[in-house]
Write a protein that holds these residues in place. Structure first.
Motif, PDB file in Angstrom:
ATOM      1  N   MET A 285       0.920  -1.440   0.194  1.00  0.00           N
ATOM      2  CA  MET A 285       0.221   0.196   0.071  1.00  0.00           C
ATOM      3  C   MET A 285       0.713   1.564  -0.059  1.00  0.00           C
ATOM      4  SD  MET A 285      -2.810   1.120   2.581  1.00  0.00           S
ATOM      5  CE  MET A 285      -3.565   2.566   2.477  1.00  0.00           C
ATOM      6  N   THR A 286       0.941   2.136  -1.218  1.00  0.00           N
ATOM      7  CA  THR A 286       1.320   3.235  -1.223  1.00  0.00           C
ATOM      8  C   THR A 286       1.221   4.246  -0.210  1.00  0.00           C
ATOM      9  OG1 THR A 286      -0.018   4.363  -2.819  1.00  0.00           O
ATOM     10  CG2 THR A 286       2.377   3.130  -3.270  1.00  0.00           C
ATOM     11  N   THR A 287       1.526   4.852   0.373  1.00  0.00           N
ATOM     12  CA  THR A 287       1.463   6.147   1.620  1.00  0.00           C
ATOM     13  C   THR A 287       1.244   7.603  -0.002  1.00  0.00           C
ATOM     14  OG1 THR A 287       2.194   5.018   3.287  1.00  0.00           O
ATOM     15  CG2 THR A 287       1.732   7.484   3.420  1.00  0.00           C
ATOM     16  N   ARG A 288       0.429   8.323   0.372  1.00  0.00           N
ATOM     17  CA  ARG A 288       0.347   9.618  -0.006  1.00  0.00           C
ATOM     18  C   ARG A 288       1.245  10.849   0.275  1.00  0.00           C
ATOM     19  NH1 ARG A 288      -5.041   8.148  -1.925  1.00  0.00           N
ATOM     20  NH2 ARG A 288      -5.062   7.280  -4.131  1.00  0.00           N
ATOM     21  N   HIS A 289       1.207  11.880  -0.608  1.00  0.00           N
ATOM     22  CA  HIS A 289       2.548  13.083   0.199  1.00  0.00           C
ATOM     23  C   HIS A 289       0.784  13.260   1.385  1.00  0.00           C
ATOM     24  CE1 HIS A 289       4.226  16.303   0.311  1.00  0.00           C
ATOM     25  NE2 HIS A 289       5.472  16.014   0.224  1.00  0.00           N
ATOM     26  N   PRO A 290       1.040  14.650   2.544  1.00  0.00           N
ATOM     27  CA  PRO A 290       0.414  14.451   3.218  1.00  0.00           C
ATOM     28  C   PRO A 290      -0.409  16.000   1.935  1.00  0.00           C
ATOM     29  CG  PRO A 290       2.449  15.479   3.936  1.00  0.00           C
ATOM     30  CD  PRO A 290       2.242  14.165   3.041  1.00  0.00           C
ATOM     31  N   LEU A 291       0.233  16.541   0.935  1.00  0.00           N
ATOM     32  CA  LEU A 291       0.133  17.795   1.151  1.00  0.00           C
ATOM     33  C   LEU A 291      -0.541  17.294  -0.496  1.00  0.00           C
ATOM     34  CD1 LEU A 291      -0.145  20.584   0.906  1.00  0.00           C
ATOM     35  CD2 LEU A 291       2.292  20.843   0.236  1.00  0.00           C
ATOM     36  N   ARG A 292      -1.391  16.890  -0.930  1.00  0.00           N
ATOM     37  CA  ARG A 292      -2.043  16.672  -2.140  1.00  0.00           C
ATOM     38  C   ARG A 292      -3.207  17.649  -2.604  1.00  0.00           C
ATOM     39  NH1 ARG A 292      -5.786  11.442  -3.130  1.00  0.00           N
ATOM     40  NH2 ARG A 292      -4.166  11.066  -5.447  1.00  0.00           N
ATOM     41  N   VAL A 293      -3.068  18.311  -3.785  1.00  0.00           N
ATOM     42  CA  VAL A 293      -4.141  19.187  -4.886  1.00  0.00           C
ATOM     43  C   VAL A 293      -4.844  18.789  -5.631  1.00  0.00           C
ATOM     44  CG1 VAL A 293      -3.414  21.694  -5.005  1.00  0.00           C
ATOM     45  CG2 VAL A 293      -1.989  20.994  -3.143  1.00  0.00           C
ATOM     46  N   GLY A 294      -6.242  19.115  -5.232  1.00  0.00           N
ATOM     47  CA  GLY A 294      -6.828  18.445  -6.327  1.00  0.00           C
ATOM     48  C   GLY A 294      -7.201  19.124  -6.924  1.00  0.00           C
ATOM     49  N   LEU A 295      -7.921  19.696  -8.446  1.00  0.00           N
ATOM     50  CA  LEU A 295      -8.588  20.245  -9.058  1.00  0.00           C
ATOM     51  C   LEU A 295      -9.350  20.136  -9.709  1.00  0.00           C
ATOM     52  CD1 LEU A 295      -5.117  21.391  -9.777  1.00  0.00           C
ATOM     53  CD2 LEU A 295      -5.929  23.332 -10.640  1.00  0.00           C
ATOM     54  N   PHE A 296     -10.818  20.132  -9.699  1.00  0.00           N
ATOM     55  CA  PHE A 296     -11.671  19.588  -9.955  1.00  0.00           C
ATOM     56  C   PHE A 296     -12.163  19.792 -11.356  1.00  0.00           C
ATOM     57  CE2 PHE A 296     -16.429  19.354  -9.888  1.00  0.00           C
ATOM     58  CZ  PHE A 296     -16.737  18.157 -10.646  1.00  0.00           C
ATOM     59  N   ALA A 297     -12.479  18.881 -12.621  1.00  0.00           N
ATOM     60  CA  ALA A 297     -12.711  19.743 -13.521  1.00  0.00           C
ATOM     61  C   ALA A 297     -13.889  18.867 -15.232  1.00  0.00           C
ATOM     62  CB  ALA A 297     -11.394  18.389 -14.586  1.00  0.00           C
ATOM     63  N   PHE A 298     -14.974  19.633 -14.768  1.00  0.00           N
ATOM     64  CA  PHE A 298     -16.051  19.132 -15.451  1.00  0.00           C
ATOM     65  C   PHE A 298     -16.112  19.895 -16.843  1.00  0.00           C
ATOM     66  CE2 PHE A 298     -16.567  23.449 -12.316  1.00  0.00           C
ATOM     67  CZ  PHE A 298     -16.630  23.704 -13.282  1.00  0.00           C
ATOM     68  N   ASP A 299     -17.514  19.694 -17.576  1.00  0.00           N
ATOM     69  CA  ASP A 299     -17.760  20.401 -18.508  1.00  0.00           C
ATOM     70  C   ASP A 299     -18.320  21.401 -18.409  1.00  0.00           C
ATOM     71  OD1 ASP A 299     -17.847  17.750 -19.773  1.00  0.00           O
ATOM     72  OD2 ASP A 299     -19.696  17.014 -20.001  1.00  0.00           O
ATOM     73  N   ASP A 300     -17.649  22.261 -19.169  1.00  0.00           N
ATOM     74  CA  ASP A 300     -18.467  23.827 -19.352  1.00  0.00           C
ATOM     75  C   ASP A 300     -17.046  24.721 -18.443  1.00  0.00           C
ATOM     76  OD1 ASP A 300     -19.729  23.921 -21.414  1.00  0.00           O
ATOM     77  OD2 ASP A 300     -21.627  23.269 -20.538  1.00  0.00           O
ATOM     78  N   VAL A 301     -16.076  24.252 -17.746  1.00  0.00           N
ATOM     79  CA  VAL A 301     -15.022  25.257 -16.707  1.00  0.00           C
ATOM     80  C   VAL A 301     -13.907  25.416 -17.561  1.00  0.00           C
ATOM     81  CG1 VAL A 301     -13.548  22.894 -16.631  1.00  0.00           C
ATOM     82  CG2 VAL A 301     -13.398  24.484 -15.323  1.00  0.00           C
ATOM     83  N   GLU A 302     -14.532  27.218 -17.013  1.00  0.00           N
ATOM     84  CA  GLU A 302     -13.796  27.620 -17.812  1.00  0.00           C
ATOM     85  C   GLU A 302     -12.538  27.303 -17.904  1.00  0.00           C
ATOM     86  OE1 GLU A 302     -13.676  31.161 -20.022  1.00  0.00           O
ATOM     87  OE2 GLU A 302     -15.051  30.897 -18.930  1.00  0.00           O
ATOM     88  N   GLU A 303     -11.703  27.515 -18.849  1.00  0.00           N
ATOM     89  CA  GLU A 303     -10.701  27.163 -19.608  1.00  0.00           C
ATOM     90  C   GLU A 303      -9.518  27.359 -17.851  1.00  0.00           C
ATOM     91  OE1 GLU A 303     -12.375  25.895 -22.990  1.00  0.00           O
ATOM     92  OE2 GLU A 303     -12.710  27.438 -21.098  1.00  0.00           O
ATOM     93  N   LEU A 304      -9.378  29.159 -17.746  1.00  0.00           N
ATOM     94  CA  LEU A 304      -8.446  29.415 -17.767  1.00  0.00           C
ATOM     95  C   LEU A 304      -8.746  29.666 -15.826  1.00  0.00           C
ATOM     96  CD1 LEU A 304      -5.677  31.133 -17.688  1.00  0.00           C
ATOM     97  CD2 LEU A 304      -6.190  33.088 -17.263  1.00  0.00           C
ATOM     98  N   ASP A 305     -10.190  29.148 -15.827  1.00  0.00           N
ATOM     99  CA  ASP A 305     -10.195  28.868 -13.960  1.00  0.00           C
ATOM    100  C   ASP A 305      -9.316  27.398 -13.596  1.00  0.00           C
ATOM    101  OD1 ASP A 305     -11.976  31.280 -14.384  1.00  0.00           O
ATOM    102  OD2 ASP A 305     -13.315  29.921 -13.581  1.00  0.00           O
ATOM    103  N   LEU A 306      -9.583  27.335 -14.010  1.00  0.00           N
ATOM    104  CA  LEU A 306      -8.568  25.696 -14.523  1.00  0.00           C
ATOM    105  C   LEU A 306      -7.297  25.983 -14.677  1.00  0.00           C
ATOM    106  CD1 LEU A 306      -8.872  22.908 -13.350  1.00  0.00           C
ATOM    107  CD2 LEU A 306      -9.413  22.113 -15.783  1.00  0.00           C
ATOM    108  N   VAL A 307      -6.274  25.870 -16.001  1.00  0.00           N
ATOM    109  CA  VAL A 307      -5.380  25.745 -16.233  1.00  0.00           C
ATOM    110  C   VAL A 307      -4.296  26.646 -15.737  1.00  0.00           C
ATOM    111  CG1 VAL A 307      -6.017  24.583 -18.044  1.00  0.00           C
ATOM    112  CG2 VAL A 307      -5.612  26.675 -18.464  1.00  0.00           C
ATOM    113  N   GLY A 308      -5.055  27.743 -15.408  1.00  0.00           N
ATOM    114  CA  GLY A 308      -4.192  29.090 -14.768  1.00  0.00           C
ATOM    115  C   GLY A 308      -3.814  28.417 -12.845  1.00  0.00           C
TER     116      GLY A 308
END
Length: 199
Positions: free
Chosen positions: A1-24
């Motif tokens: 079992m791998t241990t994940r780094h405690p500093l894990r940042v997730g960006l949620f992507a969904f249909d009709d997300v504004e491009e720069l809101d996500l990729v910026g």
């Protein structure tokens, strides 16, 4: 079992997300990961792990599904046309409510604040969003304290940012907060972000 780094940042992507809101913010956070001694894990995920089509047509292939994007230290919820649908999606709102007690820092860009408000996560808080969405946000939760001038508002465990490019500022603030101002400046220089609008 791998241990994940405690500093894990997730960006949620969904249909009709504004491009720069996500990729910026992704650009900022990925650049941070490359230079940081903390080596944060930065990932993009969608509800089912499948690709999404952004508001202006860009297609994004996420790293994983919502189910696999667990143990997040930071959730970043972008905005875009699709947030109106998400703000009425009871499953999405339940997921956000379930994340609240186990996610140290929940952030939004632009109208990403709308689902947070619909889920009751912004009640009584100082917040911001895209200037065109202020009315929508206050309609979802009249108790929010809207700051129409700020690029972002840090209220401890929740950070909201104004529209589109403001997400880059918020992400740089995240780097400064989670590591240091010096590293945030190194990231800003690496991505050559020095706003001086030509018009």
């Amino acid at each position: 079992m791998t241990t994940r780094h405690p500093l894990r940042v997730g960006l949620f992507a969904f249909d009709d997300v504004e491009e720069l809101d996500l990729v910026g913010p992704y650009e900022v956070l990925a650049a941070w990961s490359a230079v940081s001694a903390l080596r944060p894990e930065v990932l993009v995920f969608s509800t089912d792990g499948n690709g999404v089509r952004c508001a202006k047509g860009l297609r994004v292939v996420p790293d994983c599904s919502r189910e696999d994007a667990d143990d997040l230290h930071v959730l970043l919820h972008p905005g875009g046309k699709g947030t109106r649908r998400l703000a009425e999606d009871t499953t999405h709102l339940s997921w956000l409510r379930a994340l609240r007690p186990i996610t140290p820092l929940m952030t939004s860009v632009c109208t990403g604040a709308l689902p947070y408000a619909a889920a009751g996560l912004l009640a009584g808080r100082p917040v911001t969003t895209h200037w065109q969405a202020v009315g929508e946000l206050t309609a979802l939760d009249p108790s929010v304290q809207i700051d129409t001038e700020a690029r972002f508002v840090d209220d401890g465990d929740v950070i909201t940012s104004a529209g589109v490019s403001a997400g880059i500022d918020m992400a740089l603030h995240l780097v400064a907060r989670l590591e240091s101002t010096a590293v945030a400046r190194e990231v800003r220089r690496a991505i050559q972000y020095d706003p001086a609008p030509p018009v």
